[in-house]
Motif scaffolding. Structure first.
Motif, mmCIF file in Angstrom:
data_model
loop_
_atom_site.group_PDB
_atom_site.id
_atom_site.type_symbol
_atom_site.label_atom_id
_atom_site.label_comp_id
_atom_site.label_asym_id
_atom_site.label_seq_id
_atom_site.Cartn_x
_atom_site.Cartn_y
_atom_site.Cartn_z
ATOM 1 N N VAL A 1 -28.050 -47.181 -7.116
ATOM 2 C CA VAL A 1 -26.780 -46.947 -6.416
ATOM 3 C C VAL A 1 -25.651 -47.022 -7.450
ATOM 4 O O VAL A 1 -25.506 -48.020 -8.159
ATOM 5 C CB VAL A 1 -26.547 -47.986 -5.295
ATOM 6 N N VAL A 2 -24.887 -45.932 -7.534
ATOM 7 C CA VAL A 2 -23.829 -45.840 -8.545
ATOM 8 C C VAL A 2 -22.478 -45.726 -7.847
ATOM 9 O O VAL A 2 -22.273 -44.829 -7.027
ATOM 10 C CB VAL A 2 -24.035 -44.594 -9.445
ATOM 11 N N GLY A 3 -21.569 -46.633 -8.170
ATOM 12 C CA GLY A 3 -20.224 -46.563 -7.615
ATOM 13 C C GLY A 3 -19.222 -46.148 -8.677
ATOM 14 O O GLY A 3 -19.548 -46.110 -9.877
ATOM 15 N N PHE A 4 -18.022 -45.856 -8.250
ATOM 16 C CA PHE A 4 -16.916 -45.588 -9.167
ATOM 17 C C PHE A 4 -15.866 -46.667 -8.949
ATOM 18 O O PHE A 4 -15.743 -47.193 -7.835
ATOM 19 C CB PHE A 4 -16.305 -44.206 -8.895
ATOM 20 N N LYS B 1 -20.236 -56.292 -8.894
ATOM 21 C CA LYS B 1 -20.911 -57.450 -8.286
ATOM 22 C C LYS B 1 -20.592 -57.521 -6.791
ATOM 23 O O LYS B 1 -21.469 -57.705 -5.965
ATOM 24 C CB LYS B 1 -20.430 -58.745 -8.958
ATOM 25 N N ARG B 2 -19.291 -57.350 -6.482
ATOM 26 C CA ARG B 2 -18.853 -57.498 -5.091
ATOM 27 C C ARG B 2 -19.517 -56.469 -4.188
ATOM 28 O O ARG B 2 -19.913 -56.768 -3.074
ATOM 29 C CB ARG B 2 -17.330 -57.334 -5.056
ATOM 30 N N LYS B 3 -19.652 -55.252 -4.702
ATOM 31 C CA LYS B 3 -20.190 -54.177 -3.864
ATOM 32 C C LYS B 3 -21.714 -54.126 -3.901
ATOM 33 O O LYS B 3 -22.317 -53.428 -3.103
ATOM 34 C CB LYS B 3 -19.618 -52.836 -4.314
ATOM 35 N N SER C 1 -25.496 -50.327 -0.658
ATOM 36 C CA SER C 1 -26.046 -51.253 -1.664
ATOM 37 C C SER C 1 -26.768 -52.424 -0.996
ATOM 38 O O SER C 1 -27.704 -52.982 -1.564
ATOM 39 C CB SER C 1 -24.922 -51.811 -2.542
ATOM 40 N N ALA C 2 -26.300 -52.793 0.195
ATOM 41 C CA ALA C 2 -26.856 -53.975 0.860
ATOM 42 C C ALA C 2 -28.050 -53.644 1.759
ATOM 43 O O ALA C 2 -28.618 -54.552 2.378
ATOM 44 C CB ALA C 2 -25.760 -54.638 1.693
ATOM 45 N N ILE D 1 -18.490 -47.939 2.399
ATOM 46 C CA ILE D 1 -19.745 -47.170 2.462
ATOM 47 C C ILE D 1 -20.670 -47.586 1.326
ATOM 48 O O ILE D 1 -21.862 -47.827 1.514
ATOM 49 C CB ILE D 1 -19.445 -45.655 2.407
ATOM 50 N N LEU D 2 -20.100 -47.696 0.126
ATOM 51 C CA LEU D 2 -20.890 -48.077 -1.048
ATOM 52 C C LEU D 2 -21.525 -49.457 -0.847
ATOM 53 O O LEU D 2 -22.729 -49.642 -1.091
ATOM 54 C CB LEU D 2 -19.988 -48.065 -2.290
#
Ligand code: CTP
Length: 397
Positions: A320-323, A339-341, A310-311, A305-306
């Protein structure tokens, strides 16, 4: 609530109108001035005289909107307020607001205003659940209307479910928040939280140890800075905060749909521990023990989902903030994960069992951005949330 605030209170025609009398008393006790407007239908439930006596002000009534016009234009009336509160907000009033109607005093005031509007819906559970009302609710929310309640419970019509107007203290709290000058006032922020459950059969599922406490604390902190928060939560151990829009889901696929429906948002925080895989061999009936051997589960990868948000080319949140929940090489893995996400920030934490973080009250995080990383000392999850919310407010300017 700062004393001297001016509230235009529109009382709609519902059984909960009697609670609005108490609301008036409580608002005035807290130093607010209340200008009441009664819809025609409201007069079936409360009298202009009682409302006028409680507010110590003149009551504006739909019946007299034309004569009122000479005395005080509706534009002026709606603009003199610091906040417009609609309580109870009936299904009909919500529909008028969502459709931009201006065919009576209440709807005209609501269309003419440039102030924040907060509604406390109240209606029969079936009316609340009806797709038309849910559509109107979504429209109002995306227009920036603040929504408090409705509560779930026994209803005057003898049914049970969501539709009861929020209690007066909850409405007062929401008024306080709406009137506070938080740095995130007027901003919409999406937060995902909790675990997801991936069914194996109707009684069994695959889950993880996320309690939802960090995501809940983040939603609370963002709310307290004035944001309108859409809170998409899996089956968590902790109750969601009040004063946010709660969307409950179970599976990763449902979480993805809920996130898509809640966008656009200025910022999105992905605190949920989403299951990476779902069971493709899930059964519609309970899998029984047999002598023929053990069941085998097969899996498919869940949507990320993240990474998906992001894309986004269109409608990507500004921030956009991920954990990153890691057990080894925390910073290295989390930096690569950012970077990947494709997210802007990642909040990295070590969830090895000995840290006691997953399900615990504290967190020990490193904030990783494009510019580098910042170690935060170990602190309560609420403090982490407040620090993160403040950083988000700074970033959104
Ligand atoms: N996330 C998501 N959707 C998924 C998986 C993860 O939105 N299907 C989000 C989480 O909410 C979190 C971030 O991605 O913000 C990282 O989650 P994490 O479980 O640490 O990462 P994974 O993608 O599962 O990576 P790995 O299993 O390789 O550690």
């Amino acid at each position: 609530m700062p004393a001297g605030k001016h509230i235009l209170l529109i009382i709609g025609g519902g059984i909960a109108a009697f609670k609005s009398l108490d609301l008036i008393r409580r608002l005035r006790e807290r130093g607010a001035t209340v200008t009441p407007v009664l819809t025609r239908a409201a007069e079936e439930f409360v009298t202009p005289l009682s409302v006028s006596a409680l507010t110590a002000a003149r009551v504006y009534r739909d019946l007299f909107d034309l004569t009122d016009e000479a005395e005080m234009g509706h534009i002026e009336l709606s603009r003199a307020a610091d906040l417009i509160v609609v309580a109870p907000a009936t299904a009909d009033l919500m529909a008028k607001m969502a459709g931009g109607h201006a065919n009576d005093l209440a709807s005209t005031l609501l269309l003419a205003t440039d102030k924040r509007v907060q509604i406390a819906p109240s209606m029969n559970v079936r009316m609340w659940d009806h797709p038309a009302t849910q559509r109107n609710l979504a429209t109002l929310q995306s227009d920036g209307v603040l929504v408090v309640g409705p509560d779930e419970g026994d209803m005057a019509c003898g049914e049970y479910g969501p539709g009861r107007m929020a209690e007066v203290p909850a409405i007062i709290d929401a008024v306080d928040r709406a009137l506070s000058d938080g740095p995130l006032n007027g901003k919409h922020v999406l937060v995902t939280s909790g675990p997801t459950h991936e069914p194996i059969d109707p009684v069994r599922y695959i889950a993880n140890r996320s309690s939802g406490s960090q995501g809940t604390a983040i939603a609370t902190a963002l709310r307290d800075l004035g944001a309108r928060v859409s809170f998409v939560t899996g089956p968590a151990d902790v109750e969601p905060p009040t004063g946010v829009d709660v969307i409950r889901v179970e599976t990763a696929a449902q979480m993805q749909d809920a996130v898509t429906a809640a966008l656009p948002a200025g910022a999105a925080v992905f605190a949920a521990a989403v299951a990476d895989w779902r069971v493709t061999s899930a059964s519609n009936s309970k899998i029984k023990k047999t002598k023929d051997g053990l069941p085998t589960l097969s899996f498919a990868e869940n949507p990320d989902i993240l990474a998906g948000v992001s894309a986004l080319r269109e409608g990507r949140p500004q921030l956009v903030v991920g954990f990153a929940a890691e057990t080894d090489d925390v910073i290295k893995n989390a930096t690569a994960k950012r970077k990947r996400k494709g997210c802007d920030w990642i909040v990295a934490n070590d969830v090895s069992p000995e840290t006691g973080i997953m399900g615990g009250a504290e967190n020990d995080v490193t904030l990783i951005t494009a510019d580098g990383s910042e170690d935060w000392p170990r602190m309560g999850k609420s403090q982490v949330a407040q620090k993160l919310a403040a950083a988000i407010a700074d970033a959104l300017g």
